[in-house]
Design an enzyme around this catalytic site. Structure first.
Site, PDB file in Angstrom:
ATOM      1  N   HIS A 140      -9.199  11.368   2.209  1.00 27.76           N
ATOM      2  CA  HIS A 140      -8.316  10.214   2.102  1.00 27.76           C
ATOM      3  C   HIS A 140      -7.003  10.434   2.844  1.00 27.76           C
ATOM      4  CE1 HIS A 140      -5.941   7.104  -0.266  1.00 27.76           C
ATOM      5  NE2 HIS A 140      -7.048   6.447   0.002  1.00 27.76           N
ATOM      6  N   ASP A 144      -0.007  17.050  20.210  1.00 32.38           N
ATOM      7  CA  ASP A 144       0.480  18.274  20.855  1.00 32.38           C
ATOM      8  C   ASP A 144       0.976  19.261  19.794  1.00 32.38           C
ATOM      9  OD1 ASP A 144      -0.288  17.236  23.266  1.00 32.38           O
ATOM     10  OD2 ASP A 144       1.691  16.501  23.821  1.00 32.38           O
ATOM     11  N   HIS A 165       0.818  -1.209   0.000  1.00 32.66           N
ATOM     12  CA  HIS A 165       0.000   0.000   0.000  1.00 32.66           C
ATOM     13  C   HIS A 165       0.855   1.263   0.000  1.00 32.66           C
ATOM     14  CE1 HIS A 165      -3.418   2.489   1.882  1.00 32.66           C
ATOM     15  NE2 HIS A 165      -3.915   1.998   0.770  1.00 32.66           N
ATOM     16  N   LYS A 198      -4.216  10.662   5.742  1.00 34.56           N
ATOM     17  CA  LYS A 198      -3.894   9.756   6.853  1.00 34.56           C
ATOM     18  C   LYS A 198      -2.898  10.481   7.757  1.00 34.56           C
ATOM     19  CE  LYS A 198      -3.975   6.920   2.831  1.00 34.56           C
ATOM     20  NZ  LYS A 198      -5.231   6.258   2.894  1.00 34.56           N
ATOM     21  N   ASP A 221      16.606  10.927  -8.244  1.00 30.17           N
ATOM     22  CA  ASP A 221      18.047  11.205  -8.141  1.00 30.17           C
ATOM     23  C   ASP A 221      18.584  10.972  -6.726  1.00 30.17           C
ATOM     24  OD1 ASP A 221      18.158  11.838 -10.809  1.00 30.17           O
ATOM     25  OD2 ASP A 221      17.936  13.995 -10.499  1.00 30.17           O
ATOM     26  N   LYS A 271       3.212   4.472  -0.972  1.00 29.03           N
ATOM     27  CA  LYS A 271       3.250   5.451  -2.060  1.00 29.03           C
ATOM     28  C   LYS A 271       4.524   6.280  -1.903  1.00 29.03           C
ATOM     29  CE  LYS A 271      -1.445   4.888  -1.402  1.00 29.03           C
ATOM     30  NZ  LYS A 271      -2.039   4.170  -0.263  1.00 29.03           N
TER      31      LYS A 271
END
Length: 483
Positions: free
Chosen positions: A401, A408, A220, A403, A227, A222
């Site tokens: 979507h 704090d 999952h 996450k 470079d 991404k």
């Protein structure tokens, strides 16, 4: 006639074989020493759901714990001594709670605390992909790109064109996509990239006879590394909906978070990509990563940052443990955004514990998600949050979507991990941990903007929902561990 004579004998043999198979599965479940509740659930399913229970177990109940993706020798060889030393940060420079989180992340995931520079946070796909395409076109040596979904739509083809162009120009271009996540993408799309010199491969290809062994464990992550100096990490896949939203005309937006980062922490992103790549290629020996020149004196804005990865092959549920530590360390506030809110029992209790102790706990989830089933499961936990004093918001403009977790004033994390069982236990995930007040402030400002576009729930109103709807949510919740 002959068959009828042996039918009873054949039937008896089949019953014995099935019983032996079920007993073997039960022995495996018990020997893995899982959570007793889960173990009992699997044992009950195997005993009282003939055939169906066995099928469900084969697909969703098996464990990959302690399976080595690559050898220890290969891991050390990837970065080498030089790479492991660049840009390290002494955890003692952090406040005690953050220091403990950094040490925990290093213990479970192996990534040390490093510097990050030039952090740019994207809240919408249009901004992120505009910058990504610019960086891809400017690439001079290598591109490593890993996504759960790589769609062959307008955005996907535009990025694929850039990758093909760079590969033809002699750059090393590697693409890793999840086979299930990108299942709807035409084979020809990836074949055309390979023909142009792009090394494009699916992670954990799902095919017979390995179907049951692989379908439940998905990559999952991404991640993009350009470079070996510029990195991208977050929640956005490559698909038009991350720009256009859920519906045509932009009436329902797609709100997400992705981060562009430079500095030594990018080496760990490349290291994680290389582990996945070499696991995919099943190589016994690996080539070391080329370490770029990095002059920390030319990096005035250096932020302590750390990668954390997790997956079904790890001994610990790395990201879940980090979230637990972060939540329990909160003194003032916990801001959580997730598309799917299916917490483990302990994480739910940790959030309730914090709210009951006077910590300002706020959660934003989408009012209308991209999966009705997952929305039902998420909604089933809301009452328990509201009773404890947790503020729960339903995001109205479209799909949320993102996450993100902010604790704090000086810690935040974003990445691919949802706040659910699948991300914590079954998926290969990767998050970036940022120990910095300014970055955390930026993330919290976006959270508050999202909250303004959301409905703040009350226990009275939420409890007044139709009984049939509440019953459906309760039923779907039973499936939460495998959704």
């Amino acid at each position: 006639m002959i068959f009828s004579q042996y039918a009873s004998w054949i039937y008896t043999v089949l019953i014995i074989l099935y019983a032996v198979t079920i007993l073997s599965c039960i022995v495996v479940v018990m020997s893995e020493r899982r959570n007793p509740i889960k173990s009992l659930a699997w044992v009950m399913a195997l005993i009282f759901l003939p055939v169906l229970g066995l099928i469900i177990y084969l697909f969703f109940g098996r464990s990959l714990k302690n399976v080595h993706m690559i050898s220890r020798h290969s891991r050390k060889r990837l970065l080498g001594k030089e790479g492991r030393r660049i840009g390290l940060v002494d955890p003692n420079c952090l406040i005690p709670d953050n220091r403990n989180m950094a040490l925990l992340a290093e213990s479970v995931s192996g990534f040390q605390l490093r510097y990050a520079t030039n952090i740019e946070i994207f809240s919408y796909g249009s901004d992120k992909f505009s910058q990504l395409k610019e960086d891809l076109r400017a690439a001079r040596h290598s591109i490593n790109l890993q996504y759960y979904i790589f769609a062959d739509d307008e955005l996907g083809n535009e990025i694929a064109d850039i990758l093909r162009e760079k590969a033809r120009a002699g750059l090393t271009v590697r693409v890793l996509y999840d086979h299930v996540g990108s299942f709807s993408t035409r084979k020809r799309f990836f074949e055309s990239m390979r023909e142009a010199g792009v090394h494009a491969h699916p992670f954990f290809r799902v095919s017979f006879p390995q179907f049951a062994n692989r379908v439940n464990w998905r990559n999952h992550r991404k991640i993009v590394i350009i470079d070996n100096t510029v990195g991208y990490i977050g929640g956005m896949n490559i698909a038009d909906r991350y720009i256009t939203g859920l519906s045509k005309g932009g009436k329902e937006v797609w709100r997400d978070t992705h981060v562009r980062v430079e500095g030594p922490v990018v080496l760990d992103m490349l290291y994680q990509f290389s582990i996945d790549w070499n696991f995919l290629k099943a190589k016994k020996d690996v080539a070391p990563i080329t370490i770029p020149e990095m002059d920390l004196q030319l990096m005035p804005f250096r932020i302590p940052a750390q990668l954390i990865s997790s997956g079904p092959t790890d001994r610990w549920e790395n990201i879940a443990m980090l979230f637990m530590r972060a939540i329990l360390s909160a003194k003032k506030s916990i801001y959580l955004q997730t598309p799917y809110f299916l917490p483990t029992d302990f994480l739910l209790k940790a959030l309730q514990n914090a709210a009951l102790a006077g910590v300002d706990v706020r959660i934003i989830i989408p009012r209308k998600g991209d999966s009705r089933l997952l929305s039902f499961a998420s909604f089933s936990y809301i009452s328990q949050c509201l009773v404890a004093g947790i503020k729960v918001y339903l995001y109205k403009p479209g799909m949320l979507h993102a996450k993100n977790l902010m604790v704090d004033d000086d810690f935040c994390t974003t990445g691919s991990a949802n706040f659910d069982f699948r991300s914590f236990e079954h998926n290969f995930e990767c998050n970036l941990l940022l120990y910095d007040s300014e970055v955390t402030s930026r993330m919290k400002r976006q959270f508050l903007l999202d909250a303004e576009q959301s409905e703040l729930l009350t226990l009275t109103k939420w409890s007044g929902r139709p009984r049939l709807l509440r019953a459906a949510e309760s039923v779907v919740r039973l499936l939460a561990p495998i959704l």
